[in-house]
Design a protein around this motif. Structure first.
Motif, PDB file in Angstrom:
ATOM      1  N   GLN A 197      -8.709  -0.572 -23.455  1.00 11.61           N
ATOM      2  CA  GLN A 197      -8.531  -1.052 -22.193  1.00 11.61           C
ATOM      3  C   GLN A 197      -9.152  -0.464 -21.042  1.00 11.61           C
ATOM      4  N   LEU A 198      -9.023   0.896 -21.104  1.00  7.76           N
ATOM      5  CA  LEU A 198      -9.352   1.870 -19.871  1.00  7.76           C
ATOM      6  C   LEU A 198     -10.874   1.574 -20.029  1.00  7.76           C
ATOM      7  N   MET A 199     -11.652   1.721 -21.210  1.00  7.79           N
ATOM      8  CA  MET A 199     -13.103   1.727 -21.116  1.00  7.79           C
ATOM      9  C   MET A 199     -13.571   0.208 -20.283  1.00  7.79           C
ATOM     10  N   GLU A 200     -12.999  -0.917 -20.596  1.00  8.52           N
ATOM     11  CA  GLU A 200     -13.144  -2.083 -20.410  1.00  8.52           C
ATOM     12  C   GLU A 200     -13.282  -2.022 -18.712  1.00  8.52           C
ATOM     13  N   LEU A 201     -12.037  -1.603 -18.463  1.00  4.67           N
ATOM     14  CA  LEU A 201     -11.648  -1.471 -17.016  1.00  4.67           C
ATOM     15  C   LEU A 201     -12.769  -0.677 -16.193  1.00  4.67           C
ATOM     16  N   LEU A 202     -13.087   0.615 -16.737  1.00 10.93           N
ATOM     17  CA  LEU A 202     -14.139   1.228 -16.079  1.00 10.93           C
ATOM     18  C   LEU A 202     -15.500   0.631 -16.079  1.00 10.93           C
ATOM     19  N   SER A 252     -14.918   0.761  -2.042  1.00 12.31           N
ATOM     20  CA  SER A 252     -15.426   1.833  -2.545  1.00 12.31           C
ATOM     21  C   SER A 252     -14.559   2.781  -3.083  1.00 12.31           C
ATOM     22  N   ILE A 253     -13.302   3.187  -2.261  1.00 12.96           N
ATOM     23  CA  ILE A 253     -12.079   4.143  -2.613  1.00 12.96           C
ATOM     24  C   ILE A 253     -11.446   3.463  -3.967  1.00 12.96           C
ATOM     25  N   CYS A 254     -11.385   2.304  -3.779  1.00 14.47           N
ATOM     26  CA  CYS A 254     -10.260   1.618  -4.898  1.00 14.47           C
ATOM     27  C   CYS A 254     -11.221   1.414  -6.186  1.00 14.47           C
ATOM     28  N   PHE A 255     -12.514   1.199  -6.181  1.00 17.95           N
ATOM     29  CA  PHE A 255     -13.183   1.108  -7.318  1.00 17.95           C
ATOM     30  C   PHE A 255     -13.616   2.651  -7.885  1.00 17.95           C
ATOM     31  N   ILE A 256     -13.579   3.592  -7.135  1.00 18.32           N
ATOM     32  CA  ILE A 256     -13.932   4.766  -7.677  1.00 18.32           C
ATOM     33  C   ILE A 256     -12.608   5.657  -7.912  1.00 18.32           C
ATOM     34  N   ALA A 257     -11.461   5.271  -7.564  1.00 20.86           N
ATOM     35  CA  ALA A 257     -10.411   6.062  -7.657  1.00 20.86           C
ATOM     36  C   ALA A 257      -9.722   6.344  -9.018  1.00 20.86           C
ATOM     37  N   PRO A 258      -9.922   5.335 -10.074  1.00 18.56           N
ATOM     38  CA  PRO A 258      -9.675   5.499 -11.187  1.00 18.56           C
ATOM     39  C   PRO A 258     -10.425   6.297 -12.153  1.00 18.56           C
ATOM     40  N   LYS A 312      -2.062   7.475 -20.213  1.00 19.38           N
ATOM     41  CA  LYS A 312      -3.295   6.340 -20.247  1.00 19.38           C
ATOM     42  C   LYS A 312      -2.600   5.060 -19.776  1.00 19.38           C
ATOM     43  N   ASP A 313      -1.341   4.712 -19.950  1.00 20.42           N
ATOM     44  CA  ASP A 313      -0.587   3.451 -19.845  1.00 20.42           C
ATOM     45  C   ASP A 313      -0.370   3.423 -18.176  1.00 20.42           C
ATOM     46  N   LEU A 314      -0.264   4.590 -17.655  1.00 22.87           N
ATOM     47  CA  LEU A 314      -0.315   4.453 -16.113  1.00 22.87           C
ATOM     48  C   LEU A 314      -1.779   4.466 -15.564  1.00 22.87           C
ATOM     49  N   LEU A 315      -2.588   5.067 -16.010  1.00 22.82           N
ATOM     50  CA  LEU A 315      -4.041   4.839 -15.437  1.00 22.82           C
ATOM     51  C   LEU A 315      -4.390   3.547 -15.393  1.00 22.82           C
ATOM     52  N   ILE A 316      -4.131   2.977 -16.568  1.00 24.29           N
ATOM     53  CA  ILE A 316      -4.602   1.498 -16.896  1.00 24.29           C
ATOM     54  C   ILE A 316      -3.855   0.594 -15.798  1.00 24.29           C
ATOM     55  N   ARG A 317      -2.611   0.795 -15.640  1.00 30.81           N
ATOM     56  CA  ARG A 317      -1.795   0.100 -14.607  1.00 30.81           C
ATOM     57  C   ARG A 317      -2.312   0.349 -13.225  1.00 30.81           C
ATOM     58  N   ARG A 318      -2.646   1.574 -12.767  1.00 33.39           N
ATOM     59  CA  ARG A 318      -3.086   1.879 -11.744  1.00 33.39           C
ATOM     60  C   ARG A 318      -4.584   1.412 -11.401  1.00 33.39           C
ATOM     61  N   ALA A 319      -5.282   1.497 -12.378  1.00 35.03           N
ATOM     62  CA  ALA A 319      -6.937   1.205 -12.353  1.00 35.03           C
ATOM     63  C   ALA A 319      -6.928  -0.383 -11.939  1.00 35.03           C
ATOM     64  N   ARG A 340      -4.655  -2.165 -10.610  1.00 38.04           N
ATOM     65  CA  ARG A 340      -3.959  -2.327  -9.248  1.00 38.04           C
ATOM     66  C   ARG A 340      -5.312  -2.070  -8.162  1.00 38.04           C
ATOM     67  N   PHE A 341      -5.880  -1.126  -8.583  1.00 37.45           N
ATOM     68  CA  PHE A 341      -6.841  -0.472  -7.568  1.00 37.45           C
ATOM     69  C   PHE A 341      -8.181  -1.665  -7.889  1.00 37.45           C
ATOM     70  N   GLY A 342      -8.431  -2.241  -8.938  1.00 36.82           N
ATOM     71  CA  GLY A 342      -9.468  -3.108  -8.904  1.00 36.82           C
ATOM     72  C   GLY A 342      -9.113  -4.344  -8.254  1.00 36.82           C
ATOM     73  N   ILE A 343      -7.907  -4.822  -8.234  1.00 33.51           N
ATOM     74  CA  ILE A 343      -7.475  -6.112  -7.504  1.00 33.51           C
ATOM     75  C   ILE A 343      -7.441  -5.558  -5.945  1.00 33.51           C
ATOM     76  N   LEU A 344      -7.157  -4.580  -5.770  1.00 31.61           N
ATOM     77  CA  LEU A 344      -7.267  -4.199  -4.185  1.00 31.61           C
ATOM     78  C   LEU A 344      -8.664  -4.236  -3.649  1.00 31.61           C
ATOM     79  N   GLY A 345      -9.430  -3.636  -4.605  1.00 31.55           N
ATOM     80  CA  GLY A 345     -10.693  -3.294  -4.258  1.00 31.55           C
ATOM     81  C   GLY A 345     -11.646  -4.593  -4.110  1.00 31.55           C
ATOM     82  N   GLY A 346     -11.192  -5.620  -4.922  1.00 29.16           N
ATOM     83  CA  GLY A 346     -11.908  -6.898  -4.832  1.00 29.16           C
ATOM     84  C   GLY A 346     -11.341  -7.723  -3.564  1.00 29.16           C
TER      85      GLY A 346
END
Length: 164
Positions: free
Chosen positions: A21-26, A74-80, A93-100, A102-108
């Protein structure tokens, strides 16, 4: 006759699932970040271009909205990526995936605002006000539909099917 691989559950451990999941997000962020970086770089050069001093108050407001939106995206997509570098090997990793996510949606959202404002600024400068307003509405509607509404409706549909 072969079985459809989609009908079979994944045989992965919790850790393997989190890694995937983390790799797919990144990977998704890598695609988005390229577009954001090109847009942001363009916007950073605009004030130094000949003729920018002729842009009126509305145009400058659109420029600032576009610039801030690109910076936020830029900040949102790079933060994770940086959070992963700092927090890896801590079992977060659970926390990182949830944050990523959220950052992805806000970045969008920020990217949609930036693209809309940038496109509107150009049309505002080249054409009349009505064309700029129509452009803004069309671009924002397209971003909203393709990035948020359509996947949300699919998610709702999948949840309804799972409940049946």
């Amino acid at each position: 006759m072969s079985d459809d691989p989609e009908s079979k559950p994944r045989r992965e451990t919790r850790h393997e699932r989190l890694d995937r999941q983390l790799m797919e997000l990144l990977q998704g962020f890598r695609v988005a970040v390229t577009g954001v970086q090109v847009l942001f770089a363009f916007l950073l050069t605009v004030p130094f271009a000949a003729g920018f001093d002729k842009v009126d108050g509305t145009g400058r407001t659109l420029f600032y909205i576009a610039l801030f939106g690109a910076a936020l995206a830029s900040i949102c997509f790079i933060a994770p990526v940086f959070q992963h570098r700092i927090l890896f090997q801590l079992g977060q990793k659970d926390l990182l995936i949830r944050r990523a996510n959220r950052f992805g949606i806000l970045g969008g959202f920020a990217l949609a605002v930036s693209i809309t404002a940038s496109t509107t600024l150009i049309v505002w400068t080249l054409a009349e006000e009505a064309a700029a307003v129509v452009t803004a509405a069309a671009v924002l509607a397209l971003c909203a539909w393709a990035w948020f509404v359509q996947p949300y409706l699919t998610r709702l549909s999948a949840a309804r099917e799972a409940d049946q």
